[in-house]
Design an enzyme around this catalytic site. Structure first.
Site, mmCIF file in Angstrom:
data_model
loop_
_atom_site.group_PDB
_atom_site.id
_atom_site.type_symbol
_atom_site.label_atom_id
_atom_site.label_comp_id
_atom_site.label_asym_id
_atom_site.label_seq_id
_atom_site.Cartn_x
_atom_site.Cartn_y
_atom_site.Cartn_z
ATOM 1 N N ASP A 352 0.788 -1.193 0.107
ATOM 2 C CA ASP A 352 -0.066 -0.093 -0.082
ATOM 3 C C ASP A 352 0.940 1.139 0.088
ATOM 4 O O ASP A 352 2.363 1.031 -0.037
ATOM 5 C CB ASP A 352 -0.974 0.131 1.308
ATOM 6 C CG ASP A 352 -2.306 0.709 1.022
ATOM 7 O OD1 ASP A 352 -2.238 1.850 0.724
ATOM 8 O OD2 ASP A 352 -3.545 0.057 0.899
ATOM 9 N N HIS A 400 -12.042 -0.811 -9.395
ATOM 10 C CA HIS A 400 -13.158 -0.357 -9.597
ATOM 11 C C HIS A 400 -13.234 1.317 -9.336
ATOM 12 O O HIS A 400 -13.861 1.979 -9.505
ATOM 13 C CB HIS A 400 -14.505 -0.741 -8.895
ATOM 14 C CG HIS A 400 -14.818 -0.407 -7.330
ATOM 15 N ND1 HIS A 400 -15.870 -0.294 -6.920
ATOM 16 C CD2 HIS A 400 -13.666 -0.041 -6.619
ATOM 17 C CE1 HIS A 400 -15.444 0.112 -5.408
ATOM 18 N NE2 HIS A 400 -14.302 -0.095 -5.538
HETATM 19 C C1 LIG Z 1 -10.700 0.977 -1.316
HETATM 20 S S1 LIG Z 1 -9.192 0.578 -0.601
HETATM 21 C C2 LIG Z 1 -9.141 -1.252 -0.721
HETATM 22 C C3 LIG Z 1 -8.639 -1.565 0.569
HETATM 23 C C4 LIG Z 1 -8.433 -3.255 0.641
HETATM 24 N N1 LIG Z 1 -7.818 -3.681 -0.595
HETATM 25 C C5 LIG Z 1 -9.851 -3.891 0.936
HETATM 26 O O1 LIG Z 1 -10.192 -4.694 0.294
HETATM 27 O O2 LIG Z 1 -10.252 -3.213 1.808
HETATM 28 C C6 LIG Z 1 -8.235 1.303 -1.542
HETATM 29 C C7 LIG Z 1 -6.748 0.949 -1.081
HETATM 30 O O3 LIG Z 1 -5.751 1.567 -2.105
HETATM 31 C C8 LIG Z 1 -4.526 1.952 -1.547
HETATM 32 N N2 LIG Z 1 -4.024 3.001 -2.629
HETATM 33 C C9 LIG Z 1 -4.383 4.020 -2.912
HETATM 34 N N3 LIG Z 1 -3.830 4.459 -4.198
HETATM 35 C C10 LIG Z 1 -2.740 3.634 -4.098
HETATM 36 C C11 LIG Z 1 -1.512 3.708 -5.027
HETATM 37 N N4 LIG Z 1 -1.363 4.397 -5.950
HETATM 38 N N5 LIG Z 1 -0.661 2.474 -4.596
HETATM 39 C C12 LIG Z 1 -1.013 1.801 -3.791
HETATM 40 N N6 LIG Z 1 -1.986 1.636 -2.862
HETATM 41 C C13 LIG Z 1 -2.889 2.664 -3.335
HETATM 42 C C14 LIG Z 1 -5.334 2.796 -0.536
HETATM 43 O O4 LIG Z 1 -4.415 3.335 0.527
HETATM 44 C C15 LIG Z 1 -6.353 2.032 0.054
HETATM 45 O O5 LIG Z 1 -5.750 1.003 1.068
#
Ligand SMILES: C[S@@+](CC[C@H](N)C(=O)[O-])C[C@H]1O[C@@H](n2cnc3c(N)ncnc32)[C@H](O)[C@@H]1O
Length: 544
Positions: A352, A400
């Site tokens: 992350d 999504h």
């Molecule tokens: C909607 S959450 C989903 C989290 C987890 N996969 C779940 O099932 O609940 C989106 C996640 O993507 C991470 N994220 C956003 N942009 C990112 C990036 N450029 N690289 C890595 N992680 C990222 C956010 O910090 C967050 O933890």
């Protein structure tokens, strides 16, 4: 203001600037949708138990009503509601389950039910909605249905001022006493409360005396639900109100910085929602809690993924070989913790953004036999994948969040790290053809699709659209299909990296893609630019 050229959008190949239009396009054309209708009836079985042939919406009501026969459509629906309600009530009595009611001490949730009884519940939800539409009639349904945003308004103010927390659940309070505890004036407090009461939130047992109902009590007690209501009412509601403006200005609707959200909050061409939240810890925390409320809700539990017997994914082979699973955008690693509890030999990497990894619990969980197999790693998925040779790259609630150009970029970034046979697994909603889903699930998923539009110019996807994403990301991705655990709203979408087999495999399998799904050539967002959207506040470089 950019104008939508409908004819070139519908038939991109005939337009002189077809390439440019395609680049901007985030969706498939209508012609593609109709040509897909047979191919998207997947060869792979959906294991969620939904019907294989499309449901006729309002099938219950329409034919008899049209023919003027008896029973009428309305009576047929009412009979169905009565029949299915009796089944549920009999089950609940037999199992000594508390009956639902509006009373303050009534259960906050309908009890968990076995599949056949749960099906009755879905039938009731669909039939009551249909019956209500019929007895209102189309004109009245439209005239007053459009006012549902006022219900959101009432709840927005009530939730913001935490009115539900201002007096204990079992007690009453006069409007004057309640008003003294808020900065709202008495007239506005009363009118908004009384509108909320029409939806079962609070009641007025005697004039000017307010009491809790089950719904207002839950709002007082459940912090994650408050956050969910706040995020929806104060972020998604204004964003939705600006989608029209954003679509008029930028019809292609792909850019993270040109969404309804950006129009609502004055950040067009400045920063995406993630960056806005990054500057505002309270708002970011509220969204985080709202996500907890959503993902803890019925149909979204991680247990569906883990429960192989119930249709979850079987990682047994990978476990036997001591393989590696990478959860890309895996937040604080809770999916890996659950998987590691079942699979004792696999190793896990949770990736992350740095700031998310920094705030993760360390160790990631209390059980050392699990924690020692889980590595937390800062990685930005808009840069090339750094964990090479893993067996699985997993994306849950990630794809999504992005329009096609960004989603393709995320998948492309895996390629340098992929070994032949590596599995790419996406865990997201999968949209079926209209009417194929049970109506309640369809309603939730289609609304989620539009929420993604409002916030991020992103989208939920059909199977054909997922196939097309992989196809656009690289020829070596061989689409394997989709599955859906029974009772779960999320699907498991899988591709395998097989660069050597690509001719045969995709040649056979890619009918949906060649059938006309428009995938824009990836004029990919600058990796660093997008990364900065997420992490810090920086002027983005991105697809316009
Ligand atoms: C909607 S959450 C989903 C989290 C987890 N996969 C779940 O099932 O609940 C989106 C996640 O993507 C991470 N994220 C956003 N942009 C990112 C990036 N450029 N690289 C890595 N992680 C990222 C956010 O910090 C967050 O933890």
């Amino acid at each position: 203001m950019a104008k939508l050229n409908l004819s070139s959008w519908l038939s991109p190949s005939t337009s002189s600037n077809a390439g440019a239009e395609r680049k901007k396009s985030n969706r498939m054309s209508f012609s593609a949708i109709s040509s897909l209708s047979s191919s998207s009836k997947t060869k792979e079985a959906h294991v969620n138990g939904h019907e294989s042939k499309p449901r006729e919406p309002y099938a219950e009501a329409a034919p008899a009503a049209a023919a003027g026969q008896s029973p009428s459509g309305m009576v047929a629906l009412a009979q169905k509601i009565a029949r299915e309600t009796e089944k549920i009530e009999a089950y609940m009595k037999e199992h000594n389950l508390p009956m639902p009611s509006f009373d303050v001490d009534a259960p906050a949730d309908f009890p968990k039910l076995p599949a056949n009884i749960q099906n009755s519940r879905h039938e009731i939800i669909a039939a009551t909605r249909q019956l209500a539409l019929l007895v209102h009639g189309p004109r009245e349904s439209l005239r007053w249905g459009i006012w549902s945003f006022l219900d959101v308004l009432a709840l927005q103010v009530i939730n913001h001022f935490e009115i539900a927390k201002l007096f204990p659940a079992g007690e009453t309070i006069t409007l004057a006493e309640l008003q003294a505890k808020t900065s709202l004036d008495p007239i506005n407090l009363a009118r908004l409360l009384r509108l909320a009461m029409t939806n079962g939130i609070f009641c007025e047992p005697s004039p000017n005396v307010i009491a809790h109902t089950a719904a207002s009590r839950v709002l007082a007690e459940d912090g994650d639900l408050q956050a969910w209501v706040g995020f929806n009412a104060e972020d998604i509601f204004p964003a939705s109100a600006h989608v029209l403006e954003s679509l008029k200005a930028f019809p292609e609707a792909t850019s993270l910085t040109r969404s309804g959200f950006c129009h609502a909050f004055g950040t067009v061409d400045k920063e995406p929602m993630f960056a806005t939240f990054g500057k505002d810890p309270d708002r970011a925390r509220r969204m985080g809690k709202a996500m907890v409320s959503l993902t803890g809700g019925e149909g979204y539990e991680v247990s569906y993924l883990v429960d192989v017997e119930g249709g979850g994914y079987d990682f047994g082979e990978i476990d036997a070989a001591g393989g590696t699973f990478v959860d890309v955008g895996g937040s604080h690693g809770f999916v890996c913790v659950d998987l590691a509890a079942r699979y004792k030999n696999m190793k896990f990497v949770v990736q992350d953004l740095q700031k998310t990894i920094d705030t993760a619990p360390k160790p990631v969980c209390a059980d050392p036999t699990i924690a020692e197999r889980i590595t937390l790693q800062a990685h930005d998925f808009f840069t090339e994948q750094t964990t090479e040779g893993a067996d699985v790259y997993f994306f849950r609630w990630i794809i999504h969040n992005y329009s096609t150009p960004y989603a393709v970029k995320i998948l492309k970034n895996l390629i340098p790290a992929l070994k032949p046979g590596a599995r790419i697994i996406i865990n997201d909603h999968l949209l079926l053809e209209p009417g194929q889903e049970n109506p309640w699930d369809e309603s939730v998923m289609r609304r989620m699709d539009v929420v993604m539009l409002a916030l991020l110019n992103a989208q939920e996807r059909t199977e054909a659209e997922f196939r097309a994403l992989f196809k656009a990301a690289g020829d070596g991705f061989v689409f394997k299909g989709v599955r859906r655990p029974k009772g779960c709203r999320m699907s498991i979408i899988e591709a395998v990296w097989q660069p050597d087999l690509v001719e045969t495999a995709n040649g056979d399998d890619s009918g949906a893609i060649t059938n006309g799904v428009v995938v824009p050539e990836v004029d990919a967002p600058e990796a660093n630019g997008v990364a900065k959207h997420e992490a810090v506040v920086e002027k983005p470089t991105e697809v316009k």
